[in-house]
Motif scaffolding. Sequence first.
Motif, PDB file in Angstrom:
ATOM      1  N   VAL A 305       4.622 -25.704  51.592  1.00 18.20           N
ATOM      2  CA  VAL A 305       3.671 -24.620  51.838  1.00 18.20           C
ATOM      3  C   VAL A 305       3.147 -24.685  53.269  1.00 18.20           C
ATOM      4  O   VAL A 305       2.879 -23.651  53.897  1.00 18.20           O
ATOM      5  CB  VAL A 305       2.512 -24.713  50.823  1.00 18.20           C
ATOM      6  CG1 VAL A 305       1.453 -23.655  51.108  1.00 18.20           C
ATOM      7  CG2 VAL A 305       3.028 -24.554  49.399  1.00 18.20           C
ATOM      8  N   ARG A 306       3.000 -25.899  53.814  1.00 18.56           N
ATOM      9  CA  ARG A 306       2.516 -26.028  55.192  1.00 18.56           C
ATOM     10  C   ARG A 306       3.489 -25.370  56.172  1.00 18.56           C
ATOM     11  O   ARG A 306       3.063 -24.607  57.058  1.00 18.56           O
ATOM     12  CB  ARG A 306       2.348 -27.512  55.525  1.00 18.56           C
ATOM     13  CG  ARG A 306       1.871 -27.783  56.932  1.00 18.56           C
ATOM     14  CD  ARG A 306       1.635 -29.271  57.145  1.00 18.56           C
ATOM     15  NE  ARG A 306       2.876 -30.004  57.041  1.00 18.56           N
ATOM     16  CZ  ARG A 306       3.710 -30.216  58.065  1.00 18.56           C
ATOM     17  NH1 ARG A 306       3.418 -29.744  59.261  1.00 18.56           N
ATOM     18  NH2 ARG A 306       4.830 -30.900  57.901  1.00 18.56           N
ATOM     19  N   THR A 309       3.356 -21.602  55.762  1.00 23.07           N
ATOM     20  CA  THR A 309       2.166 -21.006  56.373  1.00 23.07           C
ATOM     21  C   THR A 309       2.340 -20.878  57.878  1.00 23.07           C
ATOM     22  O   THR A 309       1.974 -19.848  58.473  1.00 23.07           O
ATOM     23  CB  THR A 309       0.934 -21.868  56.051  1.00 23.07           C
ATOM     24  OG1 THR A 309       0.809 -21.991  54.633  1.00 23.07           O
ATOM     25  CG2 THR A 309      -0.322 -21.244  56.609  1.00 23.07           C
ATOM     26  N   GLN A 310       2.902 -21.920  58.510  1.00 23.24           N
ATOM     27  CA  GLN A 310       3.135 -21.843  59.957  1.00 23.24           C
ATOM     28  C   GLN A 310       4.068 -20.689  60.309  1.00 23.24           C
ATOM     29  O   GLN A 310       3.774 -19.899  61.221  1.00 23.24           O
ATOM     30  CB  GLN A 310       3.741 -23.163  60.447  1.00 23.24           C
ATOM     31  CG  GLN A 310       2.777 -24.332  60.459  1.00 23.24           C
ATOM     32  CD  GLN A 310       3.437 -25.605  60.964  1.00 23.24           C
ATOM     33  OE1 GLN A 310       4.655 -25.681  61.052  1.00 23.24           O
ATOM     34  NE2 GLN A 310       2.632 -26.600  61.283  1.00 23.24           N
ATOM     35  N   PHE A 312       4.950 -18.025  58.403  1.00 20.19           N
ATOM     36  CA  PHE A 312       4.471 -16.708  57.988  1.00 20.19           C
ATOM     37  C   PHE A 312       3.400 -16.189  58.944  1.00 20.19           C
ATOM     38  O   PHE A 312       3.411 -15.004  59.326  1.00 20.19           O
ATOM     39  CB  PHE A 312       3.927 -16.783  56.560  1.00 20.19           C
ATOM     40  CG  PHE A 312       3.518 -15.450  55.999  1.00 20.19           C
ATOM     41  CD1 PHE A 312       4.447 -14.647  55.357  1.00 20.19           C
ATOM     42  CD2 PHE A 312       2.221 -14.988  56.134  1.00 20.19           C
ATOM     43  CE1 PHE A 312       4.081 -13.407  54.853  1.00 20.19           C
ATOM     44  CE2 PHE A 312       1.847 -13.758  55.627  1.00 20.19           C
ATOM     45  CZ  PHE A 312       2.782 -12.961  54.982  1.00 20.19           C
ATOM     46  N   ASP A 313       2.461 -17.038  59.313  1.00 15.72           N
ATOM     47  CA  ASP A 313       1.397 -16.593  60.227  1.00 15.72           C
ATOM     48  C   ASP A 313       1.978 -16.174  61.568  1.00 15.72           C
ATOM     49  O   ASP A 313       1.565 -15.147  62.146  1.00 15.72           O
ATOM     50  CB  ASP A 313       0.379 -17.715  60.419  1.00 15.72           C
ATOM     51  CG  ASP A 313      -0.406 -18.010  59.154  1.00 15.72           C
ATOM     52  OD1 ASP A 313      -0.367 -17.174  58.229  1.00 15.72           O
ATOM     53  OD2 ASP A 313      -1.047 -19.086  59.081  1.00 15.72           O
ATOM     54  N   ARG A 360       3.747 -11.945  50.342  1.00 17.90           N
ATOM     55  CA  ARG A 360       3.262 -13.313  50.560  1.00 17.90           C
ATOM     56  C   ARG A 360       3.125 -14.118  49.255  1.00 17.90           C
ATOM     57  O   ARG A 360       3.605 -15.257  49.187  1.00 17.90           O
ATOM     58  CB  ARG A 360       1.933 -13.290  51.316  1.00 17.90           C
ATOM     59  CG  ARG A 360       1.408 -14.687  51.608  1.00 17.90           C
ATOM     60  CD  ARG A 360       0.046 -14.657  52.295  1.00 17.90           C
ATOM     61  NE  ARG A 360      -0.468 -16.001  52.460  1.00 17.90           N
ATOM     62  CZ  ARG A 360      -0.250 -16.799  53.496  1.00 17.90           C
ATOM     63  NH1 ARG A 360       0.495 -16.370  54.490  1.00 17.90           N
ATOM     64  NH2 ARG A 360      -0.751 -18.018  53.553  1.00 17.90           N
ATOM     65  N   VAL A 364       5.267 -17.540  48.592  1.00 13.23           N
ATOM     66  CA  VAL A 364       4.657 -18.852  48.336  1.00 13.23           C
ATOM     67  C   VAL A 364       5.168 -19.417  47.021  1.00 13.23           C
ATOM     68  O   VAL A 364       5.477 -20.616  46.901  1.00 13.23           O
ATOM     69  CB  VAL A 364       3.114 -18.737  48.317  1.00 13.23           C
ATOM     70  CG1 VAL A 364       2.484 -20.056  47.883  1.00 13.23           C
ATOM     71  CG2 VAL A 364       2.594 -18.338  49.697  1.00 13.23           C
TER      72      VAL A 364
END
Length: 836
Positions: A305-306, A309-310, A312-313, A360, A364
């Motif tokens: 997930v980390r 997140t990097q 996707f953002d 999103r 995830v």
Amino acid sequence: MPGEKKAAAKSKKSAAPQAMEVFLEDSINISDKDVAFEEDLLRNPYSLRHWQRYLEHHATSPIAQQFVVYERAVKELPGSYKLWKAYLDQRKQHLTKRNLPYVKAQEEWESVDDCYERALVLLHKMPRIWIDYLQHLIATPRITKTRRVFDKALRALPITQHIRIWHLYLAWAKKIGGETALKVYKRYLKLEPNHGEDYVDLLVSMERYDEAASRLCKMINNEQFQSMHGKSHYQLWRQLCDIICSHPKDVKSIPIENIIRSGIRRFTDQTGRLWNDLAKYWILLNHFEKARDVYEEAITSVMTVRDFTQVFDTYAEFEESVISAKMEAAEAAEAAGEEGVDQMELDMRLMRLERLMERRPFLVNEVLLRQNPNSVHEWQKRVELWGDNAQKVVDTYTQAVTTIHPKKADGKFNGLWINFAKFYEDGNDLISARTIFEKATKVNYKTVNDLADVWCEYAEMEVRHENYDAALQVMARATIPSKQKNIAFHDETLPVQIRVYKSLRLWSFYVDLEESVGTVDSTKAVYDKIMELKIANPQIIVNFANFLEENKFFEDSYKVYERGIDLFGYPIAFELWNIYLLKFIERYGGTKLERARDLFEQAVEKVPAKHAKPLYLMYGNLEETHGLARHAMSIYDRATKAVSAEDRADMYHFYIAKAATMFGVTSTREIYERAIEVLQDKDARIMCMRYADMERKLGEIDRARGIYAHGSQFCDPRITQDYWQTWNDFEVQHGNEDTFKEMLRIKRSVQVKFNTDVSYITAQMLQTQEKAKAAGGDAMQTLDRMTIGGPGEMAFVKSTAHSVKQTHGEAAEEPAAPVAPVNPDEIAIDDDDEDI
């Protein structure tokens, strides 16, 4: 013309030493003070000590005079390191103090160069001379000459001394820059290949990014490479990626995309950052569609997930920046009156961004499922994300049940099958729901109870739709015994389908269903089957008996209790006996007294001591209510022997109370006496006090006194003060002076007896000390009271010895004389009165 220039330069070069010699000859001025030194030098021209003394003598002379002496000295001793070092340092200091730049004093600087050259003719193996010479040259703008001197130094010195030269060489080359610096560093890397990082930093500072990236690739691919700055392979990768992504147009000699992708495969803990670097590379090259493809590939392949997140953002920021740029361009074009950006393209990009944000939660969820494809919770969560999209829900359920390995499922895999069937049930598609349940019953789950839950849910679905016969058929199919024999319920090597017929959870639901919608006979058959399989628990026994009792099959219910007692044994049998006997007495009372007695005898025959008390009390109550009083007394008497030590005192008190009620107070004497004999000291003391009080009430004063005297043998006056106070009150009320003295004598003798028991004394001292501390009193005073002779250790020892002598008959005197025990409750009576 070229020949004339060379000749002029040669003549100019040779003119410098001649000028120096003329200068030195003109500067010779020998004074009277120098004569002695000159004579010594004439006699010893090759003595270093004499030249040093002469130089020390001229330390305050003009600098020209000092130089003359130095020149004469090195001429006589050209191989002396000390003379040359001192002379060269003096020349450099003189030049430095005057602060003359090279441009204005070129001849003086070159004269120092000439001195160094002359010194190095014989001292070319001295690294210190080379270093000083090089430092002197570095201060001048003569790049070519300095480089050549560096090279001469490296050729002249042994390899072990090169590192001292290279420090200066590299620092000077980095300062100079250009091709010179690059070539110097390349030469140095042949000697020290592990210093490639410094070369890379130099290339980056010179904006030679392509060569820097190539050099970094070689270092990364070399497994033997060890960073001199303590960098890991990943840090070198990061440096390479930073160079590539910051200057993508300058790096052309290496396959950038392949390199970054290999890093993604190699450094799995930094996957998100490396994906972002690859996308940034394409963005800087203005290949936005390729960058978008990289982002899409990244969010569908990362494993944490980390990292997601990097990526996707960064992906969202990229889309927002593109849209912002398009909108700004449209506003600028509109302000200039030109044709704006294609509105359809802008709308498409806005829809793409909105679609990305909607995806999103699903993305995830996909990341978590890639981490653990056997996670039941995440599959169920994915079903919930689809909401009312029935087709997607069915596809997700289908994919989940085919992906998850039943034995590796993280969570209740059977719950996923059940929810799948309920989805069809909620849509009134019972045929599809039954099909799902049928498939679910064939899955080899982790535990047998998981399969049992599936069968139970299958039957409940039929019950909810009032298909009771179908529900019973489902449970009948589920409980069909396996054809194999001697199947163990916990044998993990066998499929759960073979072992499920021994699941108590399954049978419990089956029997509840039979009780609700079946007949009495079918329910009894199910209960009997449970008993035959020997999987019943105490609750099943009680439920079966209650069911039979509700349907007026009382004798059958009693048989069930008896089967349960034989099946389980104690302590569970104790609970079953309690229920069984109460049910039997409640129904028959005294009409079947002999049968009830037989049941109680069976119950108390093997009962453990800790469970005996309730059964005996119930047995005695039966005899009191419906039988004979003497039978009840005999039962209570048996109970005093059968119960545990903790319950024996209470049992005796109960027995005495019943005997007094039924046969009078006098009939309890024998019980009291037996109780005092068998009970522990603390319980026997209470029993003696009650026995004596009973005799007192009956007027038997002498018997009561005898009981007090008998009980005093296990009552330490220091501990059981209540006992002695009761006896004291008794004597004050009913005794005389002689009896009171006798009580005091017994009290002293008992205390002496307890004083001889060392372990007992130690335990009591510790106990008394703790009580004194808790009460806030003086512990020493309390300990002194425990001794016979008052305070002090010696008195305690003497009194103990005296007591031991009395015990062995060595002293015939009464123990009350010199070392009488201290008794705060003792009445003050003179010892002389005892003879009266």
